[in-house]
Design a protein around this motif. Sequence first.
Motif, PDB file in Angstrom:
ATOM      1  N   ILE A 164     -13.263   8.748  10.522  1.00  0.00           N
ATOM      2  CA  ILE A 164     -14.040   8.681   9.283  1.00  0.00           C
ATOM      3  C   ILE A 164     -13.581   7.566   8.351  1.00  0.00           C
ATOM      4  CG2 ILE A 164     -14.737  11.104   9.337  1.00  0.00           C
ATOM      5  CD1 ILE A 164     -12.504  11.729   7.359  1.00  0.00           C
ATOM      6  N   LEU A 165     -12.524   6.852   8.703  1.00  0.00           N
ATOM      7  CA  LEU A 165     -12.014   5.772   7.862  1.00  0.00           C
ATOM      8  C   LEU A 165     -12.218   4.408   8.518  1.00  0.00           C
ATOM      9  CD1 LEU A 165      -8.738   7.467   6.619  1.00  0.00           C
ATOM     10  CD2 LEU A 165     -10.669   6.800   5.184  1.00  0.00           C
ATOM     11  N   TYR A 166     -13.332   4.270   9.255  1.00  0.00           N
ATOM     12  CA  TYR A 166     -13.562   3.023   9.981  1.00  0.00           C
ATOM     13  C   TYR A 166     -14.055   1.895   9.087  1.00  0.00           C
ATOM     14  CZ  TYR A 166     -18.410   4.758  10.140  1.00  0.00           C
ATOM     15  OH  TYR A 166     -19.653   5.255   9.815  1.00  0.00           O
ATOM     16  N   GLU A 167     -14.338   2.209   7.810  1.00  0.00           N
ATOM     17  CA  GLU A 167     -14.661   1.172   6.838  1.00  0.00           C
ATOM     18  C   GLU A 167     -13.879   1.419   5.556  1.00  0.00           C
ATOM     19  OE1 GLU A 167     -18.578  -0.070   6.070  1.00  0.00           O
ATOM     20  OE2 GLU A 167     -19.297   0.332   8.105  1.00  0.00           O
ATOM     21  N   ARG A 168     -13.425   0.346   4.958  1.00  0.00           N
ATOM     22  CA  ARG A 168     -12.609   0.435   3.747  1.00  0.00           C
ATOM     23  C   ARG A 168     -13.352   1.140   2.612  1.00  0.00           C
ATOM     24  NH1 ARG A 168      -7.587   0.886   1.738  1.00  0.00           N
ATOM     25  NH2 ARG A 168      -7.711   0.538  -0.492  1.00  0.00           N
ATOM     26  N   ARG A 169     -14.653   0.967   2.535  1.00  0.00           N
ATOM     27  CA  ARG A 169     -15.428   1.542   1.424  1.00  0.00           C
ATOM     28  C   ARG A 169     -15.451   3.067   1.441  1.00  0.00           C
ATOM     29  NH1 ARG A 169     -21.131   2.270   3.057  1.00  0.00           N
ATOM     30  NH2 ARG A 169     -21.336   1.721   5.257  1.00  0.00           N
ATOM     31  N   PHE A 170     -15.018   3.672   2.532  1.00  0.00           N
ATOM     32  CA  PHE A 170     -15.006   5.133   2.594  1.00  0.00           C
ATOM     33  C   PHE A 170     -13.756   5.735   1.947  1.00  0.00           C
ATOM     34  CE2 PHE A 170     -17.564   4.736   6.772  1.00  0.00           C
ATOM     35  CZ  PHE A 170     -18.743   4.590   6.049  1.00  0.00           C
ATOM     36  N   PHE A 171     -12.744   4.914   1.695  1.00  0.00           N
ATOM     37  CA  PHE A 171     -11.470   5.452   1.229  1.00  0.00           C
ATOM     38  C   PHE A 171     -11.608   6.169  -0.113  1.00  0.00           C
ATOM     39  CE2 PHE A 171      -7.624   5.096  -1.335  1.00  0.00           C
ATOM     40  CZ  PHE A 171      -6.697   5.714  -0.516  1.00  0.00           C
ATOM     41  N   GLU A 172     -12.158   5.517  -1.110  1.00  0.00           N
ATOM     42  CA  GLU A 172     -12.228   6.104  -2.460  1.00  0.00           C
ATOM     43  C   GLU A 172     -13.035   7.397  -2.491  1.00  0.00           C
ATOM     44  OE1 GLU A 172     -10.583   5.423  -5.072  1.00  0.00           O
ATOM     45  OE2 GLU A 172      -9.660   3.526  -4.512  1.00  0.00           O
ATOM     46  N   PRO A 173     -14.259   7.427  -1.949  1.00  0.00           N
ATOM     47  CA  PRO A 173     -15.001   8.704  -1.997  1.00  0.00           C
ATOM     48  C   PRO A 173     -14.334   9.817  -1.209  1.00  0.00           C
ATOM     49  CG  PRO A 173     -16.203   7.062  -0.721  1.00  0.00           C
ATOM     50  CD  PRO A 173     -15.096   6.338  -1.414  1.00  0.00           C
ATOM     51  N   LEU A 174     -13.684   9.477  -0.097  1.00  0.00           N
ATOM     52  CA  LEU A 174     -13.020  10.520   0.674  1.00  0.00           C
ATOM     53  C   LEU A 174     -11.798  11.055  -0.053  1.00  0.00           C
ATOM     54  CD1 LEU A 174     -13.323   9.191   4.338  1.00  0.00           C
ATOM     55  CD2 LEU A 174     -14.287  11.312   3.423  1.00  0.00           C
ATOM     56  N   GLU A 175     -11.030  10.174  -0.667  1.00  0.00           N
ATOM     57  CA  GLU A 175      -9.846  10.644  -1.395  1.00  0.00           C
ATOM     58  C   GLU A 175     -10.251  11.538  -2.563  1.00  0.00           C
ATOM     59  OE1 GLU A 175      -6.343  10.864  -3.949  1.00  0.00           O
ATOM     60  OE2 GLU A 175      -8.233   9.871  -4.492  1.00  0.00           O
ATOM     61  N   ARG A 176     -11.328  11.186  -3.262  1.00  0.00           N
ATOM     62  CA  ARG A 176     -11.835  12.053  -4.336  1.00  0.00           C
ATOM     63  C   ARG A 176     -12.270  13.405  -3.784  1.00  0.00           C
ATOM     64  NH1 ARG A 176     -14.522   7.300  -6.059  1.00  0.00           N
ATOM     65  NH2 ARG A 176     -16.475   8.068  -5.167  1.00  0.00           N
ATOM     66  N   LEU A 177     -12.946  13.371  -2.633  1.00  0.00           N
ATOM     67  CA  LEU A 177     -13.394  14.616  -2.010  1.00  0.00           C
ATOM     68  C   LEU A 177     -12.203  15.480  -1.607  1.00  0.00           C
ATOM     69  CD1 LEU A 177     -15.690  16.361  -0.822  1.00  0.00           C
ATOM     70  CD2 LEU A 177     -15.463  15.028   1.287  1.00  0.00           C
ATOM     71  N   PHE A 178     -11.180  14.866  -1.032  1.00  0.00           N
ATOM     72  CA  PHE A 178      -9.982  15.621  -0.652  1.00  0.00           C
ATOM     73  C   PHE A 178      -9.407  16.364  -1.854  1.00  0.00           C
ATOM     74  CE2 PHE A 178      -8.898  12.240   2.811  1.00  0.00           C
ATOM     75  CZ  PHE A 178      -9.935  12.720   3.601  1.00  0.00           C
ATOM     76  N   ARG A 179      -9.296  15.654  -2.970  1.00  0.00           N
ATOM     77  CA  ARG A 179      -8.744  16.263  -4.181  1.00  0.00           C
ATOM     78  C   ARG A 179      -9.609  17.421  -4.676  1.00  0.00           C
ATOM     79  NH1 ARG A 179      -4.881  13.635  -7.125  1.00  0.00           N
ATOM     80  NH2 ARG A 179      -4.211  11.594  -6.348  1.00  0.00           N
ATOM     81  N   GLN A 180     -10.901  17.261  -4.533  1.00  0.00           N
ATOM     82  CA  GLN A 180     -11.822  18.268  -5.049  1.00  0.00           C
ATOM     83  C   GLN A 180     -11.813  19.541  -4.228  1.00  0.00           C
ATOM     84  OE1 GLN A 180     -15.890  16.907  -5.626  1.00  0.00           O
ATOM     85  NE2 GLN A 180     -16.702  18.974  -5.273  1.00  0.00           N
ATOM     86  N   VAL A 181     -11.890  19.424  -2.903  1.00  0.00           N
ATOM     87  CA  VAL A 181     -12.201  20.605  -2.085  1.00  0.00           C
ATOM     88  C   VAL A 181     -10.987  21.289  -1.475  1.00  0.00           C
ATOM     89  CG1 VAL A 181     -14.466  19.647  -1.552  1.00  0.00           C
ATOM     90  CG2 VAL A 181     -12.595  19.340   0.076  1.00  0.00           C
TER      91      VAL A 181
END
Length: 241
Positions: A164-181
Amino acid sequence: MVEHITLRDYSDRMEPREPHDPLSGPRQRLEVRAGGRTYVLERTADLESLWESMDADQFGDDERLPYWVELWPAALLLADWIAREPGRVAGRTCLDLGCGLGLTAIAAADRGGRVLGLDYEYPALAFARDNARLNGVDVLWTHMDWREPGLAEGAFERVFGADILYERRFFEPLERLFRQVLAPGGAIWIAEPAREISLGVWNELRDRGWRAERLTTESVPAATGGGYSATVHLWELTRQT
């Protein structure tokens, strides 16, 4: 390790494929032996027509490409690791990010997890739903963009994703999601091929208060054979106390 994968063609059992409809037409059946269990997945057999049906809009910023139709080595390792030890997910709320054909969600549900499978692509979810039925497990599926998640805070004790981290642009939204859920005391498992783009991700996550541990590294064969294998790392993220 992933024990074996077989591919069977069921194209003679399906009606001809409708234009732009990946859910109709011939299907292939993949049988994956992982963690001592056998999981059965179906996908469209007409991969060439699926790619040819893509139009210019689907090659834009979002790249709505049918990556979901492939069973990537990272997903094979993650499903195998989950299935090896039922206690990793049994009785726990689980979120599968970018579930694709549903393998990792199905493995977690088979091992007693209460699983929500999330994907951005509706056809992926339709196949995943059918595949859960084939394997006799219950999974809740949701069509959602992880950049704008409609998920409750701290809802999941286990969060996992493959490739799921095959593009750099996914890092910020995924890290926010991790913190949230992620629930207090919970864990995130990410299976990623060894690639340059994700080399710095783990240190960056550590700088943001995550504990990142590489659990294993394995060479995983491609689902469709051909002698191709990928080196895949499995990482665990937890919140530092």
